[in-house]
Design a protein around this motif. Sequence first.
Motif, PDB file in Angstrom:
ATOM      1  N   ALA A  29     -24.931  -4.121  73.315  1.00 22.17           N
ATOM      2  CA  ALA A  29     -26.273  -4.311  72.777  1.00 22.17           C
ATOM      3  C   ALA A  29     -27.285  -3.864  73.819  1.00 22.17           C
ATOM      4  N   ASP A  30     -28.351  -3.198  73.373  1.00 25.97           N
ATOM      5  CA  ASP A  30     -29.369  -2.799  74.334  1.00 25.97           C
ATOM      6  C   ASP A  30     -30.464  -3.863  74.402  1.00 25.97           C
ATOM      7  N   LEU A  31     -31.464  -3.581  75.208  1.00 20.45           N
ATOM      8  CA  LEU A  31     -32.500  -4.572  75.457  1.00 20.45           C
ATOM      9  C   LEU A  31     -33.415  -4.797  74.261  1.00 20.45           C
ATOM     10  N   THR A  32     -33.248  -4.011  73.200  1.00 18.62           N
ATOM     11  CA  THR A  32     -34.066  -4.195  72.001  1.00 18.62           C
ATOM     12  C   THR A  32     -33.300  -4.871  70.873  1.00 18.62           C
ATOM     13  N   HIS A  33     -32.040  -5.223  71.099  1.00 19.15           N
ATOM     14  CA  HIS A  33     -31.236  -5.845  70.037  1.00 19.15           C
ATOM     15  C   HIS A  33     -31.937  -7.124  69.573  1.00 19.15           C
ATOM     16  N   PRO A  34     -32.255  -7.235  68.274  1.00 12.51           N
ATOM     17  CA  PRO A  34     -33.119  -8.333  67.816  1.00 12.51           C
ATOM     18  C   PRO A  34     -32.542  -9.729  68.011  1.00 12.51           C
ATOM     19  N   PHE A  35     -31.225  -9.886  67.980  1.00  6.92           N
ATOM     20  CA  PHE A  35     -30.636 -11.203  68.214  1.00  6.92           C
ATOM     21  C   PHE A  35     -30.626 -11.537  69.704  1.00  6.92           C
ATOM     22  N   PHE A  36     -30.039 -10.643  70.500  1.00 10.15           N
ATOM     23  CA  PHE A  36     -29.871 -10.946  71.915  1.00 10.15           C
ATOM     24  C   PHE A  36     -31.192 -10.979  72.666  1.00 10.15           C
ATOM     25  N   VAL A  37     -32.183 -10.206  72.213  1.00 11.03           N
ATOM     26  CA  VAL A  37     -33.466 -10.229  72.928  1.00 11.03           C
ATOM     27  C   VAL A  37     -34.104 -11.607  72.825  1.00 11.03           C
ATOM     28  N   GLU A  38     -33.947 -12.285  71.687  1.00  9.10           N
ATOM     29  CA  GLU A  38     -34.502 -13.633  71.547  1.00  9.10           C
ATOM     30  C   GLU A  38     -33.719 -14.637  72.375  1.00  9.10           C
ATOM     31  N   VAL A  39     -32.391 -14.474  72.422  1.00 10.64           N
ATOM     32  CA  VAL A  39     -31.565 -15.360  73.243  1.00 10.64           C
ATOM     33  C   VAL A  39     -31.929 -15.213  74.715  1.00 10.64           C
ATOM     34  N   VAL A  40     -32.019 -13.969  75.181  1.00  9.20           N
ATOM     35  CA  VAL A  40     -32.313 -13.721  76.596  1.00  9.20           C
ATOM     36  C   VAL A  40     -33.726 -14.188  76.944  1.00  9.20           C
ATOM     37  N   ASN A  41     -34.664 -14.019  76.033  1.00 13.20           N
ATOM     38  CA  ASN A  41     -36.022 -14.509  76.295  1.00 13.20           C
ATOM     39  C   ASN A  41     -36.043 -16.023  76.465  1.00 13.20           C
ATOM     40  N   ALA A  42     -35.302 -16.733  75.600  1.00 14.23           N
ATOM     41  CA  ALA A  42     -35.231 -18.189  75.725  1.00 14.23           C
ATOM     42  C   ALA A  42     -34.538 -18.580  77.029  1.00 14.23           C
ATOM     43  N   PHE A  43     -33.474 -17.841  77.373  1.00 14.40           N
ATOM     44  CA  PHE A  43     -32.765 -18.084  78.628  1.00 14.40           C
ATOM     45  C   PHE A  43     -33.697 -17.846  79.816  1.00 14.40           C
ATOM     46  N   LYS A  44     -34.422 -16.728  79.778  1.00 16.12           N
ATOM     47  CA  LYS A  44     -35.332 -16.374  80.874  1.00 16.12           C
ATOM     48  C   LYS A  44     -36.377 -17.461  81.102  1.00 16.12           C
ATOM     49  N   LYS A  45     -36.942 -17.954  80.021  1.00 20.05           N
ATOM     50  CA  LYS A  45     -37.982 -18.973  80.145  1.00 20.05           C
ATOM     51  C   LYS A  45     -37.418 -20.248  80.765  1.00 20.05           C
ATOM     52  N   GLN A  46     -36.246 -20.675  80.284  1.00 19.48           N
ATOM     53  CA  GLN A  46     -35.686 -21.930  80.782  1.00 19.48           C
ATOM     54  C   GLN A  46     -35.158 -21.799  82.202  1.00 19.48           C
ATOM     55  N   ILE A  47     -34.454 -20.708  82.497  1.00 16.34           N
ATOM     56  CA  ILE A  47     -33.908 -20.556  83.845  1.00 16.34           C
ATOM     57  C   ILE A  47     -35.042 -20.348  84.844  1.00 16.34           C
ATOM     58  N   GLY A  48     -36.155 -19.762  84.377  1.00 16.66           N
ATOM     59  CA  GLY A  48     -37.334 -19.619  85.235  1.00 16.66           C
ATOM     60  C   GLY A  48     -37.914 -20.964  85.594  1.00 16.66           C
ATOM     61  N   GLU A  49     -37.954 -21.868  84.631  1.00 14.57           N
ATOM     62  CA  GLU A  49     -38.466 -23.212  84.901  1.00 14.57           C
ATOM     63  C   GLU A  49     -37.556 -23.970  85.865  1.00 14.57           C
ATOM     64  N   LEU A  50     -36.293 -23.560  85.910  1.00 19.37           N
ATOM     65  CA  LEU A  50     -35.348 -24.179  86.838  1.00 19.37           C
ATOM     66  C   LEU A  50     -35.383 -23.514  88.221  1.00 19.37           C
ATOM     67  N   GLY A  51     -36.238 -22.490  88.360  1.00 15.71           N
ATOM     68  CA  GLY A  51     -36.454 -21.903  89.680  1.00 15.71           C
ATOM     69  C   GLY A  51     -35.735 -20.607  89.956  1.00 15.71           C
ATOM     70  N   TYR A  52     -35.291 -19.895  88.907  1.00 15.81           N
ATOM     71  CA  TYR A  52     -34.512 -18.681  89.117  1.00 15.81           C
ATOM     72  C   TYR A  52     -35.210 -17.452  88.538  1.00 15.81           C
ATOM     73  N   ASP A  53     -34.943 -16.303  89.152  1.00 18.49           N
ATOM     74  CA  ASP A  53     -35.375 -15.014  88.635  1.00 18.49           C
ATOM     75  C   ASP A  53     -34.155 -14.256  88.112  1.00 18.49           C
ATOM     76  N   LEU A  54     -34.418 -13.202  87.321  1.00 20.10           N
ATOM     77  CA  LEU A  54     -33.342 -12.439  86.694  1.00 20.10           C
ATOM     78  C   LEU A  54     -33.229 -11.050  87.300  1.00 20.10           C
ATOM     79  N   LEU A  55     -32.001 -10.574  87.396  1.00 17.64           N
ATOM     80  CA  LEU A  55     -31.718  -9.214  87.826  1.00 17.64           C
ATOM     81  C   LEU A  55     -30.836  -8.566  86.756  1.00 17.64           C
ATOM     82  N   PHE A  56     -31.357  -7.539  86.087  1.00 20.97           N
ATOM     83  CA  PHE A  56     -30.609  -6.874  85.019  1.00 20.97           C
ATOM     84  C   PHE A  56     -29.708  -5.794  85.609  1.00 20.97           C
ATOM     85  N   PHE A  57     -28.466  -5.767  85.143  1.00 25.35           N
ATOM     86  CA  PHE A  57     -27.477  -4.818  85.628  1.00 25.35           C
ATOM     87  C   PHE A  57     -27.318  -3.666  84.640  1.00 25.35           C
ATOM     88  N   SER A  58     -27.099  -2.470  85.165  1.00 26.38           N
ATOM     89  CA  SER A  58     -26.657  -1.341  84.348  1.00 26.38           C
ATOM     90  C   SER A  58     -25.167  -1.162  84.579  1.00 26.38           C
TER      91      SER A  58
END
Length: 339
Positions: free
Chosen positions: A73-102
Motif C-alpha cells: 500500500a502506498d501513502l495514499t491508500h485510503p484505509f492505511f492512511v487513516e490508521v497511520v494518521n491515528a497512530f501518528k497522533k497517539q504515538i506523538g502524544e507519547l513522545g515519539y516521532d516517525l521515520l518512514f522507510f522505503s
Amino acid sequence: MKITIKDIARMAGVSRATVSKILNNYTDVSEKTRRKVLQIVEETGYQPAFSAQTLSAKRTNLIGVIYAGNINADLTHPFFVEVVNAFKKQIGELGYDLLFFSNEKFRNSQENYLARCQYFRLDGCIIINGMDIETAITELDQSDLPCIGVDIQLTGKKSGFIMTDNRKASAIVVEHFYLAGYRSIAYISGQRDCDIGNARKEGYIQALNQFGISVREEWIQYGDYREQSGYEAMKHLLKQRPYPRAVYTASDLMAFGAIRAIKEAGLSVPDDVAVIGFDDIHACQYSDPTLTTIRQNKEKIGKLAAFMLFDLIKNQVQSSNVMVEPELVIRQSCGGRVE
C-alpha cells in the motif's frame, strides 16, 4: 564488494576517525572535508553497520513506519492512511516521532530493515501489511526490536499485531444478505496468497455453509484490492448464467469497480445486483449508490497500535494480538428484495 569505513577514508584521503565523526554529526571537521566524505558516501551507497548493542545503548524516541511487501500500500491508500494518521497522533502524544522507510533498495540487494533500524537507533516499528513480504520483515519481527503489525501476523517475542476480525466481518455480510433474501452470493477477494483476503474468504465460505447455501467456486474471484481489479472480476461474474445477485468484495475500491461493471452491463445496483464492500473509506458516503460496507475502526486500530508498541518498548507487557470488532454500515447498495 562491501564498502567499509576504511574504504571511505582511503578514497577521501582522511582517517577513519574523521569519517566516523562526519557520519555521527560531530562539528570539529571542516566543511570542505565533510562535503567530500558525504559525496563519496552517497556515490558508493555506503551504509555504516550498527550492532544490536548500539541500538539498546540510547533511546532516540524514533519509530519506524514500514509498508511491507514487494507489492504494498502506498501513502495514499485510503484505509492505511487513516490508521497511520491515528497512530501518528497517539504515538506523538507519547513522545515519539516517525521515520518512514522505503523498501525499494531491499528488493535487489542485501540491505535489511533490522540494519537500518539499528543505524537510526529506532525504539520500535509499525509494519503495514503488503503482498510478497520480504524476508527482511521476518528478520525484523524475530529480533529484539519492538514491532507492531497492522493486518500482518507477527510472531516475534517483542512483536504483536492488530487487525479487524475478518472472519466475523464476512459472517456479518453473508448473514445480512441472507436476511435480505439473497441466496446467490459471490465474493471478490484479494490475491490468492493474501492472508487478509483468505481470512475473509474463509469466513464467507463458513457462513454460506452455516445457512445451507452451496459454495460455487466460479463465484469466488480474485483481485488486488484496487478498483480496476474489482471491475474485471465483476465482468467475469456477469458472464456466468445465472450470475450472482449479491456480491461481497474484500475492499471498497473493488466494490466501486464492481458497481461500474454492473452499470456498464445495463444493470442496476441494488435492484439487479446488490454490493457490499469492506473498509468504509470516506468515498463510500458519496458513491452512486452509496456503498454498504464493513467499517474497520481505523481510529481505534491506529491508537491501539500506538499504545501496544509503547508498552512493548517500555517492557510493560508481553507481546499481544488484538482483534477489533467489525461493524456493518448499511447504505443504498445492499438492497433487500427476495429473489
